[in-house]
Design a protein around this motif. Structure first.
Motif, PDB file in Angstrom:
ATOM      1  N   ARG A  86       0.839  -1.199   0.000  1.00  0.00           N
ATOM      2  CA  ARG A  86       0.000   0.000   0.000  1.00  0.00           C
ATOM      3  C   ARG A  86       0.877   1.252   0.000  1.00  0.00           C
ATOM      4  NH1 ARG A  86      -2.896  -0.662   4.718  1.00  0.00           N
ATOM      5  NH2 ARG A  86      -3.391  -2.762   4.070  1.00  0.00           N
ATOM      6  N   ALA A  87       1.895   1.230   0.884  1.00  0.00           N
ATOM      7  CA  ALA A  87       2.789   2.393   0.975  1.00  0.00           C
ATOM      8  C   ALA A  87       3.505   2.609  -0.360  1.00  0.00           C
ATOM      9  CB  ALA A  87       3.812   2.183   2.081  1.00  0.00           C
ATOM     10  N   GLU A 105       2.384   1.751  -3.327  1.00  0.00           N
ATOM     11  CA  GLU A 105       1.423   2.310  -4.293  1.00  0.00           C
ATOM     12  C   GLU A 105       1.266   3.803  -4.066  1.00  0.00           C
ATOM     13  OE1 GLU A 105       0.116   0.884  -6.870  1.00  0.00           O
ATOM     14  OE2 GLU A 105       1.126  -0.999  -6.374  1.00  0.00           O
ATOM     15  N   GLU A 106       1.199   4.190  -2.777  1.00  0.00           N
ATOM     16  CA  GLU A 106       1.045   5.617  -2.470  1.00  0.00           C
ATOM     17  C   GLU A 106       2.257   6.403  -2.969  1.00  0.00           C
ATOM     18  OE1 GLU A 106      -1.581   4.957   1.533  1.00  0.00           O
ATOM     19  OE2 GLU A 106       0.280   6.095   1.696  1.00  0.00           O
ATOM     20  N   GLU A 145       2.133   6.818  -6.614  1.00  0.00           N
ATOM     21  CA  GLU A 145       1.179   7.849  -6.974  1.00  0.00           C
ATOM     22  C   GLU A 145       1.779   9.234  -6.732  1.00  0.00           C
ATOM     23  OE1 GLU A 145      -1.296   7.922  -8.629  1.00  0.00           O
ATOM     24  OE2 GLU A 145      -2.355   9.792  -8.139  1.00  0.00           O
TER      25      GLU A 145
END
Ligand code: ADP
Length: 531
Positions: free
Chosen positions: A294-295, A297-298, A301
């Motif tokens: 998740r981190a 992916e962030e 982004e």
């Protein structure tokens, strides 16, 4: 290793004492009682590895004692001492799973040999249990290797738990970060979730020690209320096993048998403990992996947004800035006096702004792979001197001394002159910027094989070791941009790295806080191209 425990039941005092003495001398932990009932009571209080019992005893004979104790612990190994053996008792004993017969009178050696043989069985059984636990665990670790998806992992844990304990139902109740149950995972075909309800699930998720119901031994005087609540929802035979990661409880695994006459074996509890130990690590890892993903992916982004920002800023600022500079330059020619002076300031700052926009554009083109190198013969010494002269006023302003040592073989190399100029001027202006007044800067150039190497050394503030890797990132600055005393937006080194990467060179920095930094980069095939 804990000492192995033997329960001896014998009504003849002399034989009982001999047994105690012999077995204790073999380092067993011995509990001795005088009849079958007392043996049963002792077994209810604590768990033994081996029962050594006389056959004929008042109140409860040896075979019945063995039968009842085996009900409590199917794994216990039984040795029966008998003075007379009939076919009938032998058959019954075998049916009950008695492991050894010891015919009286026996020598000390016969007793210790029979017990040792029986103990071997205990160990084998224990080993078996471990093996039984290891096989599904091996399966589990295979699953874990092949998947980091938490859902799939949880399903596999449940499958193994249910299969290996022959349970009718299995559920995992996991705690969320704030210690409330996050989720009740159940086998698809099970209705546990509905049976338990939210409140009981929350209570169960916090159980911190393994509990098997019904209790094999006497239930503790203060049994927790959830045991009664389980009975109320129709769960009478179950094992609750906590899952703990290294640092915190994760929840519990619950296995259930539907039929009241079905019981779990102690080996089930042991196997579940091992399974839960492994599962906890796997679940924790899977969760961590998901968090990292998740981190990541962030971050991806954010990186995309940065590129987007660079793109928009560079393109959208360029045109209005060009118009502004055009008009300002015209006005500068027309105005004099204090208005002219102000206009000069405007033009100076607009030029600085144009440099920033150009930096953004350069980086954008480098990152998008839109930059093509145009190698040409280039005189390194001349280029270094040009770069120095461009920064002359800054160098003089700070009273710094710049020395240049270019190997005589180096002057002409094949390189994209414009890009080399960009690299040199960024490194030199950083050296000037981050070196206090009166400091020294040395520029060196030399050849190593076909590669040219150039370094810019300063006696400036230096870079902390943990920041060294990061300074080549876009917008990265060691000092906080809000409190910093140096100008710049943290793009120079990322442009430098982008250019050096483009000609497949290397750039690195050696630095000592308070003593200075040396940036060195290579231009591979600088000579070969010229041949
Ligand atoms: P900018 O100079 O615009 O801040 P750069 O990308 O050129 O951006 O440099 C990034 C950071 O690396 C600087 O902000 C500074 O903290 C550190 N740095 C670069 N060169 C030096 C140097 N010669 N001495 C000390 N620190 C440096």
């Amino acid at each position: 290793m804990a000492r192995e425990k033997i329960l001896v039941a014998e009504d003849e005092e002399d034989i009982l004492q001999i047994c105690i003495r012999l077995l204790e001398s073999q380092d067993y932990q011995v509990t001795a009682v005088k009849d079958g009932r007392l043996a049963l009571e002792a077994a209810r209080r604590e768990r033994f590895d081996l029962l050594l019992t006389d056959l004929k005893m008042p109140r409860l004979d040896g075979l019945e004692t063995a039968r009842r104790i085996k009900e409590l612990y199917p794994e216990i190994v039984c040795v029966v001492m008998t003075g007379f053996g009939t076919m009938e008792t032998a058959i019954r004993a075998l049916q009950l799973g008695v492991d050894e017969f010891l015919v009286k009178p026996f020598t000390p050696n016969m007793l210790t040999t029979a017990v040792a043989k029986a103990m071997e069985k205990v160990r084998l059984r224990r080993e078996n249990i471990r093996l039984r636990a290891l096989i599904p665990l091996f399966e589990l670790s295979k699953t874990f290797m092949s998947t980091v998806a938490t859902g799939q992992l949880l399903r596999r844990v449940l499958e193994i738990a249910q299969q290996e304990t022959r349970a009718d139902k299995a559920a995992l109740i996991l705690l969320s970060k704030n210690d409330r149950p996050l989720a009740v995972h159940v086998r698809e075909d099970s209705d546990i979730e509905a049976m338990l309800g939210d409140e009981l699930a929350i209570e169960l998720a916090q159980v911190s020690e393994q509990v098997a119901i019904p209790f094999r031994q006497k239930p503790p005087a203060l049994s927790p209320p959830w045991i009664e609540q389980l009975a109320q929802v129709g769960i009478h035979t179950a094992i609750v096993t906590p899952l703990r990661s290294k640092t915190k409880p994760l929840g519990i695994l619950l296995v259930i048998k539907d039929h009241p006459q079905d019981v779990f074996a102690p080996s089930d509890a042991e196997m579940l403990s091992i399974l839960c130990g492994q599962a906890a690590i796997a679940i924790e890892n899977a969760r961590l992996f998901e968090e990292i993903q998740r981190a990541y992916e962030e971050l991806k982004e954010l990186d995309r947004l940065k590129s987007e920002f660079i793109n928009i800023a560079a393109h959208e600022l360029r045109t209005p800035l060009a118009i502004l500079m055009g008009h300002a330059s015209l006005l500068l020619e027309e105005l004099d006096g204090s208005a002219g002076q102000r206009m000069e300031i405007i033009v100076r700052h607009a030029v600085r702004l144009r440099e920033l926009v150009n930096d953004l554009l350069t980086l954008r083109y480098l990152e998008a792979g839109m930059t093509r190198l145009r190698p040409e013969p280039c005189d390194v010494r001349e280029l270094v001197e040009t770069t120095m002269s461009e920064l002359e006023f800054l160098i003089q302003d700070k009273g710094q001394v710049v020395n240049v040592f270019i190997e005589k073989e180096l002057p002409f190399i094949m390189v994209d002159r414009q890009r080399l100029h960009l690299v040199l001027s960024n490194l030199l202006s950083n050296a000037v910027k981050f070196t206090p007044a009166g400091g020294n800067i040395i520029i060196r150039g030399w050849l190593e094989g076909n590669a040219a190497l150039i370094s810019v050394q300063d006696s400036g503030i230096g870079i902390p070791p943990h920041e060294i890797e990061k300074i080549f990132e876009r917008f990265y600055q060691v000092e906080d941009s809000l409190t910093r005393e140096y100008q710049g937006i943290g793009l120079g080194l990322s442009i430098v790295k982008g250019v050096v990467d483009l000609w497949q060179g290397r750039i690195w920095v050696e630095s000592e806080l308070g003593a200075g930094s040396t940036f060195t980069f290579t231009i591979p095939q600088a000579v070969a191209i010229m041949d």
